[in-house]
Scaffold this active site. Structure first.
Site, PDB file in Angstrom:
ATOM      1  N   GLU A   1      22.573 -19.617   0.654  1.00  0.00           N
ATOM      2  CA  GLU A   1      20.943 -19.676   1.437  1.00  0.00           C
ATOM      3  C   GLU A   1      20.668 -18.379   1.367  1.00  0.00           C
ATOM      4  OE1 GLU A   1      20.736 -23.394   4.174  1.00  0.00           O
ATOM      5  OE2 GLU A   1      22.015 -22.001   4.739  1.00  0.00           O
TER       6      GLU A   1
ATOM      7  N   GLU B   1      27.360 -28.473   3.733  1.00  0.00           N
ATOM      8  CA  GLU B   1      27.229 -28.732   5.138  1.00  0.00           C
ATOM      9  C   GLU B   1      27.434 -30.219   5.503  1.00  0.00           C
ATOM     10  OE1 GLU B   1      24.972 -24.956   4.742  1.00  0.00           O
ATOM     11  OE2 GLU B   1      25.248 -26.383   3.415  1.00  0.00           O
TER      12      GLU B   1
END
Length: 257
Positions: free
Chosen positions: A111, A131
Site C-alpha cells: 500500500e 490481509e
C-alpha cells in the site's frame, strides 16, 4: 529508531529499519512515518523522497501483527478515513516519492508502494495483499488504489487470494517503472533521482497535483483544473530560467521560486 530519515542535496531518504521484523509497521513506526511525511510536506527544499526498507529481504511486510494498537478494525478504519495520514491515501503530498523495493512488499508495504510516484524494484521483490488470509482487509489504500493502477481482475485476484506476484509480472501490469538485479538497485534509483533533480521542482509539484486530483474527471474538466501548484509553476521564475537555459545551452539553476 525504527525509521532512518536523512536529507542530503535536496533528497530525503526514508528507510524502515526493522529488518528483524521484515520491516513490519508497528504503532511507533507508523507514527514516525506520519511525522516524516508531515516534515517532507513542510520542507520545500526536499525535492525528492526515496522510500525503502533495511536489508535485502523486505521492503515492508505490512502491519506487525504482534503489535496491539488497542483499536478495533472499525475504529482503525474510521481513523484512517478521518486523517489520511499514511502515504498511500495522503492528499497533501506534492513531493515526488520513489519506492526502492528491495524485497517483499506485503499488505501495508504494498500500500505504501501504491502511494509512490515511481517504483523501482529488485528482480527478487514480491508483492501481495494477504490481509484476507488473516481475516482482515487492505484498509490502508489497497482496496481502492490497486484496482486503479493495475487491471481490475488482477487486483481483485490478488486481494482475494493473497498470492505473491513477482516484480516482473507487476511491471507488466504497469505498477513498476523498472526491475533490475538486486546489486543494480541503488544505481537505478540514483539515476531516477538525478533525473528528478534535473527537472524544475515546481513543475514536478504541479504534475503530481494534477495527476493525483484528476484521474476520474472528464478530460476537459481535468485540462481546465487550476490547482495552486499549477498556477505557481506557470508564474515562477523557474519557468523563465528553464527557457533561458535552453536558449543559452546551459543547465538550468532551479530556485524553486
Amino acid at each position: 529508531m525504527s525509521v532512518i530519515f536523512d536529507i542530503h542535496d535536496h533528497v530525503a531518504r526514508v528507510t524502515i529499519d526493522r529488518p528483524d521484523r521484515m520491516n513490519a509497521i508497528d504503532t511507533v513506526t507508523h507514527q514516525r512515518l506520519c511525522e516524516i511525511w508531515d516534515e517532507v510536506e513542510n520542507t520545500p527544499d526536499i525535492r525528492c523522497v526515496v522510500l525503502t526498507g533495511a536489508g535485502a529481504r523486505a521492503f515492508c511486510a505490512g502491519a506487525d501483527l504482534k503489535d496491539d494498537t488497542g483499536k478495533s478494525g472499525v475504529a482503525y478504519w474510521e481513523s484512517i478515513s478521518r486523517e489520511f495520514s499514511g502515504l498511500a491515501l495522503r492528499r497533501t503530498m506534492k513531493t515526488p516519492v520513489i519506492a526502492r523495493v528491495n524485497g517483499l512488499a506485503l499488505g501495508g508495504g504494498l500500500e505504501m508502494v501504491l502511494g509512490c510516484d515511481i517504483v523501482i524494484a529488485a528482480d527478487t521483490a514480491r508483492f501481495a495483499l494477504p490481509e484476507a488470509k488473516v481475516g482482515r482487509v487492505p484498509l490502508d489504500g489497497g482496496m481502492v488504489l490497486l484496482q486503479r493502477l493495475i487491471p481490475r481482475n488482477i487486483a481483485v485476484g490478488m486481494m482475494m487470494t493473497g498470492r505473491m506476484v513477482p516484480a516482473e509480472e507487476m511491471a507488466r501490469y504497469g505498477l513498476i517503472n523498472a526491475v533490475v538485479p538486486q546489486d543494480s538497485l541503488d544505481a537505478e534509483v540514483d539515476a531516477w533521482v538525478a533525473d528528478i533533480l534535473a527537472s524544475a521542482p515546481l513543475s514536478l509539484r504541479a504534475i503530481k497535483a494534477l495527476v493525483r486530483e484528476t484521474p476520474d474527471m472528464p478530460v476537459h474538466d481535468a485540462f481546465t483544473r487550476q490547482t495552486p501548484e499549477l498556477i505557481t509553476a506557470l508564474q515562477s521564475d523557474d519557468a523563465d530560467e528553464g527557457v533561458a537555459a535552453f536558449r543559452e545551452k546551459r543547465r538550468p539553476v532551479w530556485t524553486g521560486r
